[in-house]
Design a protein around this motif. Structure first.
Motif: not given
Lengths: 217, 225
Positions: A50, A53-54, A120, A126, A174, A177-178, A181
């Protein structure tokens, strides 16, 4: 309102005429992803996946948006000044850049999960987080690029100025999005997505209010 | 008695230093006598945020009026904010070393402190990158206003959502219901006012120096023409 649509069209036309810009940015994320693939092979650990990715998205967006105001020459800015008002310009730039970053994050998501392994859990959530995040990043970076364009060395300043103030936004993204996921569901993640949207609204409102002061020179 | 507040500032700071070391403090596990650092560490952050707030207000005023004075106050207040912030970080590191075992631990408040310093250092980098006075004042005011609001979000809104070692965050009680008793309050509140007044005094002097040198500069330019 017409002004905004017209200005977005102008941005899109400029982009199409010089195709290297968007192509360059997309290639940038794909090659960064490939570099990560060769260095990591695959990432199983979710926080690392994660965060990486960011970080890729953050650097790519700073690169994509830093030219937003720098490419406008003094003469062109003066011409725009006679045609329209600054509020239409900042809104159109934010909308256009949000679209650009949304494409960018979705491309990154595709290649990143292709190369580094798809972890994911809840793809729909997401993608919502990714798009909301790109709108936030776009509106913040657009104002910072307007600030940086006023100085002499705007490439390095863009990163210096934006990284500290982007953190509240980035940390919320973050987290959200975590949770997406990990497939924690709307009951847990809804709170973070609402905070994210509220931050987006705050940042856009601030850019809208502050940009006219930068504009008058 | 124009300068009563300066006398008050000196008296309050002296009071803080003397009574901060003398009064009875509650005997708490882990903290022990180090709880006295409350008067010197926490108050630095109060002063810093107040000074940064002053800087923010004057940036807004500058955008409305366009007076150079306001920009000078805004930049000097940010400067002093950085000074108080550095002292706050140093005193905090000493305290953390005794209570948490390391000078720097991963904690939202500590990260907030680091970000505050980065934002204001970036503000000064931005200021130094432009020579033209009006333009510099305008562009840096815009950045200051934008950054301060995001800083407040980072410091006071987001930490409510995660856990912190500091009191008052995610599950931890605040200092007031845990361990500040009324004797400590008698020093803590005067300490906040005292340190902040000292900060305002510094600000006053620095702004006067800046204004004089600005005046001198314009005089020199006019004489040469």
């Amino acid at each position: 309102m017409n002004d905004i649509i017209f200005l977005i069209k102008k941005e899109a036309q400029l982009e199409f005429r010089q195709k290297y810009a968007i192509g360059g940015i997309l290639l940038y994320v794909i090659s960064t992803t490939f570099v990560c693939y060769l260095s990591f092979r695959s990432i199983v650990d979710i926080p690392t996946w994660n965060a990486l990715y960011w970080i890729i998205v953050l650097f790519a967006s700073v690169n994509a948006i830093s030219k937003s105001f720098a490419q406008e020459s003094q003469g062109k800015l003066l011409y725009l000044y006679t045609l329209t008002n600054p509020k239409a310009i900042i809104i159109s730039k934010i909308i256009y850049n949000s679209g650009l970053l949304a494409i960018l994050t979705l491309t990154t998501t595709f290649f990143y999960s292709l190369f580094l392994g798809n972890v994911i859990g809840d793809l729909k959530q997401f993608i919502i987080v990714a798009i909301a995040g790109s709108i936030g990043l776009a509106s913040l970076l657009t104002l910072v690029s307007a600030i940086a364009a006023k100085t002499n060395n705007n490439v390095s300043l863009m990163a210096t100025l934006s990284f500290p103030i982007i953190l509240p936004l980035l940390i919320t993204i973050i987290h959200a999005s975590k949770n997406a996921i990990d497939d924690l569901g709307w009951a847990v993640n809804g709170k973070y997505i609402i905070v994210l949207l509220a931050l987006n609204a705050l940042i856009t409102a601030l850019s809208y209010l502050l940009f006219p002061y930068l504009w008058r020179d | 008695m124009k300068h009563w507040w300066k006398i008050l500032a000196v008296i309050l700071v002296l009071y803080t230093i003397i009574f901060g070391f003398l009064i009875e403090v509650p005997a708490l596990p882990i903290l022990h006598e180090s709880i006295r650092n409350l008067f010197y560490h926490v108050t630095m952050w109060f002063s810093m945020i107040i000074l940064c707030g002053v800087s923010w207000v004057y940036s807004i005023m500058f955008l409305n009026t366009g007076r150079t004075d306001h920009d000078i106050i805004a930049s000097e207040a940010a400067n002093l904010g950085i000074m108080f912030g550095s002292i706050g970080i140093l005193t905090g590191m000493i305290w953390a070393n005794f209570t948490w075992g390391a000078p720097w631990v991963n904690d939202p408040k500590l990260n907030g402190a680091a970000i505050t310093m980065l934002i204001y250092l970036a503000y000064f980098v931005l200021r130094n990158s432009m020579d033209e006075e009006q333009k510099r004042a305008k562009v840096s005011s815009v950045y200051n206003i934008f950054a301060f609001i995001l800083l407040i979000v980072f410091l006071y809104i987001l930490p409510r959502m995660t856990d912190s070692l500091h009191p008052g965050n995610g599950g931890n009680g605040t200092f007031s219901d845990l361990d500040i008793d009324n004797t400590m309050r008698t020093v803590f509140y005067p300490a906040i006012i005292g340190w902040t007044l000292i900060g305002v005094w510094f600000l006053n002097i620095r702004v006067r120096i800046k204004k004089l040198s600005h005046q001198r500069e314009t005089e020199l330019i006019n004489n040469n023409i």
